[in-house]
Structure formats: C-alpha cells, structure tokens
Design a protein around this motif. Structure first.
Motif, PDB file in Angstrom:
ATOM      1  N   GLY A 145       5.295  -2.019   3.049  1.00 31.18           N
ATOM      2  CA  GLY A 145       4.889  -3.010   4.063  1.00 31.18           C
ATOM      3  C   GLY A 145       3.511  -2.767   4.661  1.00 31.18           C
ATOM      4  N   GLN A 146       3.208  -3.529   5.695  1.00 32.01           N
ATOM      5  CA  GLN A 146       1.880  -3.494   6.321  1.00 32.01           C
ATOM      6  C   GLN A 146       1.694  -2.301   7.271  1.00 32.01           C
ATOM      7  OE1 GLN A 146      -1.002  -5.327   5.804  1.00 32.01           O
ATOM      8  NE2 GLN A 146       0.252  -5.817   4.021  1.00 32.01           N
ATOM      9  N   TYR A 147       2.816  -1.685   7.707  1.00 34.05           N
ATOM     10  CA  TYR A 147       2.736  -0.611   8.702  1.00 34.05           C
ATOM     11  C   TYR A 147       1.706   0.453   8.308  1.00 34.05           C
ATOM     12  CZ  TYR A 147       4.507   3.226  11.723  1.00 34.05           C
ATOM     13  OH  TYR A 147       4.618   4.265  12.620  1.00 34.05           O
ATOM     14  N   LYS A 148       1.815   0.935   7.063  1.00 32.64           N
ATOM     15  CA  LYS A 148       0.950   2.054   6.635  1.00 32.64           C
ATOM     16  C   LYS A 148      -0.521   1.648   6.586  1.00 32.64           C
ATOM     17  CE  LYS A 148       1.715   1.210   1.693  1.00 32.64           C
ATOM     18  NZ  LYS A 148       2.373   1.682   0.483  1.00 32.64           N
ATOM     19  N   GLU A 149      -0.769   0.332   6.425  1.00 33.46           N
ATOM     20  CA  GLU A 149      -2.162  -0.118   6.284  1.00 33.46           C
ATOM     21  C   GLU A 149      -2.965   0.097   7.578  1.00 33.46           C
ATOM     22  OE1 GLU A 149      -3.071  -0.492   3.345  1.00 33.46           O
ATOM     23  OE2 GLU A 149      -1.110  -0.824   2.405  1.00 33.46           O
ATOM     24  N   LYS A 150      -2.273   0.053   8.717  1.00 37.02           N
ATOM     25  CA  LYS A 150      -2.962   0.286  10.005  1.00 37.02           C
ATOM     26  C   LYS A 150      -3.519   1.699  10.081  1.00 37.02           C
ATOM     27  CE  LYS A 150       0.661  -1.122  12.497  1.00 37.02           C
ATOM     28  NZ  LYS A 150       1.559  -1.289  13.621  1.00 37.02           N
ATOM     29  N   TYR A 151      -2.871   2.603   9.377  1.00 32.20           N
ATOM     30  CA  TYR A 151      -3.242   4.018   9.479  1.00 32.20           C
ATOM     31  C   TYR A 151      -3.954   4.540   8.237  1.00 32.20           C
ATOM     32  CZ  TYR A 151       0.130   3.386  13.149  1.00 32.20           C
ATOM     33  OH  TYR A 151       0.788   2.899  14.247  1.00 32.20           O
ATOM     34  N   ARG A 152      -4.086   3.680   7.203  1.00 33.20           N
ATOM     35  CA  ARG A 152      -4.566   4.171   5.908  1.00 33.20           C
ATOM     36  C   ARG A 152      -5.925   4.875   6.011  1.00 33.20           C
ATOM     37  NH1 ARG A 152      -3.336   3.295   0.466  1.00 33.20           N
ATOM     38  NH2 ARG A 152      -1.836   1.673   0.981  1.00 33.20           N
ATOM     39  N   ALA A 153      -6.893   4.248   6.678  1.00 30.52           N
ATOM     40  CA  ALA A 153      -8.245   4.834   6.717  1.00 30.52           C
ATOM     41  C   ALA A 153      -8.205   6.219   7.364  1.00 30.52           C
ATOM     42  CB  ALA A 153      -9.201   3.909   7.466  1.00 30.52           C
ATOM     43  N   ASP A 154      -7.453   6.331   8.440  1.00 35.91           N
ATOM     44  CA  ASP A 154      -7.390   7.628   9.124  1.00 35.91           C
ATOM     45  C   ASP A 154      -6.585   8.649   8.309  1.00 35.91           C
ATOM     46  OD1 ASP A 154      -8.204   9.114  11.473  1.00 35.91           O
ATOM     47  OD2 ASP A 154      -6.042   9.281  11.864  1.00 35.91           O
TER      48      ASP A 154
ATOM     49  N   GLY B 255       0.081  -8.981  -1.235  1.00 32.80           N
ATOM     50  CA  GLY B 255      -0.262  -8.588   0.132  1.00 32.80           C
ATOM     51  C   GLY B 255      -1.525  -7.758   0.271  1.00 32.80           C
ATOM     52  N   TRP B 256      -2.252  -7.581  -0.841  1.00 32.58           N
ATOM     53  CA  TRP B 256      -3.492  -6.788  -0.770  1.00 32.58           C
ATOM     54  C   TRP B 256      -4.640  -7.610  -0.188  1.00 32.58           C
ATOM     55  CZ3 TRP B 256      -8.004  -7.572  -3.983  1.00 32.58           C
ATOM     56  CH2 TRP B 256      -8.985  -6.594  -3.823  1.00 32.58           C
ATOM     57  N   MET B 257      -5.483  -6.964   0.610  1.00 30.12           N
ATOM     58  CA  MET B 257      -6.748  -7.571   1.057  1.00 30.12           C
ATOM     59  C   MET B 257      -7.821  -6.509   0.946  1.00 30.12           C
ATOM     60  SD  MET B 257      -5.902  -9.822   4.405  1.00 30.12           S
ATOM     61  CE  MET B 257      -7.456  -9.365   5.124  1.00 30.12           C
ATOM     62  N   PHE B 258      -8.995  -6.868   0.443  1.00 30.60           N
ATOM     63  CA  PHE B 258     -10.066  -5.883   0.285  1.00 30.60           C
ATOM     64  C   PHE B 258     -10.459  -5.302   1.639  1.00 30.60           C
ATOM     65  CE2 PHE B 258     -14.406  -4.406   0.110  1.00 30.60           C
ATOM     66  CZ  PHE B 258     -14.422  -3.664  -1.070  1.00 30.60           C
ATOM     67  N   SER B 259     -10.475  -3.990   1.737  1.00 29.73           N
ATOM     68  CA  SER B 259     -10.914  -3.327   2.972  1.00 29.73           C
ATOM     69  C   SER B 259     -12.083  -2.413   2.653  1.00 29.73           C
ATOM     70  CB  SER B 259      -9.795  -2.461   3.560  1.00 29.73           C
ATOM     71  OG  SER B 259      -8.693  -3.227   3.866  1.00 29.73           O
ATOM     72  N   PRO B 260     -13.277  -2.720   3.188  1.00 35.08           N
ATOM     73  CA  PRO B 260     -14.420  -1.833   2.955  1.00 35.08           C
ATOM     74  C   PRO B 260     -14.109  -0.433   3.496  1.00 35.08           C
ATOM     75  CG  PRO B 260     -15.069  -3.829   4.149  1.00 35.08           C
ATOM     76  CD  PRO B 260     -13.578  -3.846   4.080  1.00 35.08           C
ATOM     77  N   GLY B 261     -14.580   0.564   2.777  1.00 36.37           N
ATOM     78  CA  GLY B 261     -14.313   1.940   3.217  1.00 36.37           C
ATOM     79  C   GLY B 261     -13.009   2.479   2.631  1.00 36.37           C
ATOM     80  N   ILE B 262     -12.172   1.572   2.112  1.00 32.91           N
ATOM     81  CA  ILE B 262     -10.917   1.989   1.452  1.00 32.91           C
ATOM     82  C   ILE B 262     -10.978   1.599  -0.027  1.00 32.91           C
ATOM     83  CG2 ILE B 262      -8.433   1.574   1.298  1.00 32.91           C
ATOM     84  CD1 ILE B 262      -8.411   1.322   4.355  1.00 32.91           C
ATOM     85  N   ASP B 263     -11.128   0.294  -0.267  1.00 39.19           N
ATOM     86  CA  ASP B 263     -11.074  -0.177  -1.661  1.00 39.19           C
ATOM     87  C   ASP B 263     -12.328   0.141  -2.459  1.00 39.19           C
ATOM     88  OD1 ASP B 263      -8.411  -1.528  -1.917  1.00 39.19           O
ATOM     89  OD2 ASP B 263      -9.164  -2.474  -0.105  1.00 39.19           O
ATOM     90  N   ASP B 264     -13.398   0.552  -1.772  1.00 42.52           N
ATOM     91  CA  ASP B 264     -14.615   0.955  -2.491  1.00 42.52           C
ATOM     92  C   ASP B 264     -14.863   2.464  -2.353  1.00 42.52           C
ATOM     93  OD1 ASP B 264     -15.148   0.882   0.185  1.00 42.52           O
ATOM     94  OD2 ASP B 264     -16.828  -0.524   0.054  1.00 42.52           O
ATOM     95  N   ALA B 265     -13.848   3.203  -1.948  1.00 38.46           N
ATOM     96  CA  ALA B 265     -14.027   4.654  -1.743  1.00 38.46           C
ATOM     97  C   ALA B 265     -13.163   5.451  -2.729  1.00 38.46           C
ATOM     98  CB  ALA B 265     -13.667   5.009  -0.306  1.00 38.46           C
ATOM     99  N   GLU B 266     -13.292   6.784  -2.660  1.00 39.53           N
ATOM    100  CA  GLU B 266     -12.661   7.643  -3.665  1.00 39.53           C
ATOM    101  C   GLU B 266     -11.142   7.436  -3.763  1.00 39.53           C
ATOM    102  OE1 GLU B 266     -12.756  11.879  -3.030  1.00 39.53           O
ATOM    103  OE2 GLU B 266     -12.444  12.294  -5.170  1.00 39.53           O
ATOM    104  N   SER B 267     -10.500   7.219  -2.629  1.00 39.52           N
ATOM    105  CA  SER B 267      -9.046   7.058  -2.620  1.00 39.52           C
ATOM    106  C   SER B 267      -8.584   5.960  -3.592  1.00 39.52           C
ATOM    107  CB  SER B 267      -8.593   6.728  -1.193  1.00 39.52           C
ATOM    108  OG  SER B 267      -7.240   6.410  -1.156  1.00 39.52           O
TER     109      SER B 267
END
Ligand SMILES: Nc1ncnc2c1ncn2[C@@H]1O[C@H](COP(=O)(O)OP(=O)(O)OP(=O)(O)O)[C@@H](O)[C@H]1O
Ligand SMILES: C[C@@](O)(CCOP(=O)(O)O)CC(=O)O
Length: 203
Positions: free
Chosen positions: A64-73, A140-152
């Motif tokens: 779900g979306q819950y983890k997406e709020k915390y993904r970058a951190d 449910g994917w949306m491009f997030s800069p800093g996540i989808d263009d980074a090493e992860s």
C-alpha cells in the motif's frame, strides 16, 4: 553466524510496482514453503526503521501507500547502515533461512549482488522483473524524483547479466510460461541432492 546452506539463490530485482512480490509469491506457491523461502533485504531494514520511528512494521512491508510516505527517509537511513557495512542487511535477511531454495525478492544495489556472489558463488542466479510504465502506473506507481532516479531504483539498471528477464505486464499464463525454466532448475536443485549443510558466514 550460522545458517543452512542453500542449493539455489534466485536474486530478484525490478522497479517499483514491477511486481517483484507478486512474482516471487507465485514461485513460492508453486515450489512450496518447505522448499522455498522468500527473503527481503528490506525486511530487517523496515523492522529496525519502524522500531526507531514508532511506525507499523507490517504496513511498511505491504504493497500500500503507507510505506511511500517514509521511502525517501528509509532509503537514506538504510544507506547510512550500508556505508558502514555492505553486507549488513544481507546477513540479517538470511539468518533464519533453512530451505534449499532462497528467493531474495528485492535486490537494489550491486553491493547486494556482490555480497551474495562472494558468499555463495555457485548458487546465485539473477532475475529481473519488468513491467511497462503504464502497467506500473495502474498499480499505483508515480515517479518520485530522488527515488526513481536514484540508486535504490536504478542501481542494477546496468552492469548485471540477468539469467532471466521476466515481463510482468501480461496475464497469469504468460507469466507461468516465462517461469518454466526457472521452475525446472529450482525443482532439480531442491530434489534428491538438496543437502542440509551448515555453513558459517564471514564478515
Ligand atoms: N501479474 C500480475 N497480475 C495481477 N496483479 C499484479 C501482477 N503483478 C503485480 N500485481 C499487483 O500490483 C501491485 C504491485 O505489485 P508488487 O507489490 O508485487 O510490486 P513490487 O515490485 O514488489 O513493488 P514495490 O517494490 O513498489 O513494493 C500489487 O498490488 C500486486 O498484487
Ligand atoms: C528502503 C527500501 O528498502 C524500501 C524497499 O521497499 P519495497 O521493497 O519497495 O517494499 C529501499 C532501499 O533499500 O533503498
């Protein structure tokens, strides 16, 4: 650290919402939980991150979306741990593994692959799960800069010779067809010659 030596390690990677969990769940269903375990490098990461930040570990594990709020951190937090010790999450993820076939469902970095190749030079196979951007958006994917263009997300885009590239845009039949060879190998490795030897993980 003591664990049980596997006969085969299927190391999966793929972009967000490509269907890594879905595909690896199907494989485990087919092989059975006695033969095949699913190990997530992000499991111990999310567990410790949830404890440290007062979050819901099972929600962090879900789709779900819950983890997406915390993904970058979480990515930053995990990268700090990996800088100190590349194998940190790999060692934790395999702690309890007893089955002859291990699925690593979420490799993201060359350092993850290198750790497994070094520890288990004979057993590793690399599998890429791919889906189109359109399919991933529908999931449910949306491009997030800093996540989808980074090493992860991009760490394994180059430099890996995949043993299988699975397209996960289609229906169950198409998926099953692409997994045939992999099932043959897994069933062969988990058959009569599946040893239960104990090994010691270094480092
Ligand atoms: N072949 C498929 N058929 C039907 N639904 C699918 C298929 N593949 C994936 N899905 C669904 O799409 C969603 C995302 O899949 P999944 O969680 O497996 O992706 P993922 O690559 O593990 O994603 P993330 O790393 O972003 O968590 C889930 O709800 C899953 O059930
Ligand atoms: C923090 C992180 O482990 C989250 C992985 O979440 P998921 O596999 O997409 O559910 C990604 C990373 O390690 O870079």
């Amino acid at each position: 650290m003591s664990t049980t030596k596997p006969e085969l390690i299927l190391i999966f990677s793929g972009k967000r919402k490509s269907g890594k969990d879905y595909v690896t769940d199907r494989i485990q269903e087919r092989l059975g939980a006695n033969v095949c375990c699913i190990l997530r490098l992000s499991g111990p990461l999310k567990e410790q991150y949830a404890k440290d930040h007062g979050l819901d570990y099972s929600e962090l594990l879900g789709a779900g979306q819950y983890k997406e709020k915390y993904r970058a951190d979480m990515i930053r937090w995990g990268e700090r741990k990996r800088e100190e010790d590349h194998g940190f999450f790999c060692r934790l993820a395999i702690r309890q593994a007893k089955q002859p076939v291990w699925i690593i469902s979420d490799a993201r970095r060359l350092s993850d692959l290198q750790w497994f190749w070094r520890e288990f030079p004979q057993q590793c196979r690399c599998v890429r799960v791919e889906a189109s951007e359109q399919t991933r958006l529908q999931r449910g994917w949306m491009f997030s800069p800093g996540i989808d263009d980074a090493e992860s997300e991009c760490g394994l885009d180059q430099g890996v010779q995949f043993d299988w590239i699975i397209n996960n845009d289609g229906d169950a039949g198409l998926l099953e067809e692409q997994l045939k060879e992999l099932f043959v190998l897994a069933e062969d490795k988990s058959g009569d010659n599946a040893g239960q030897r104990t090994l010691t993980i270094s480092g």
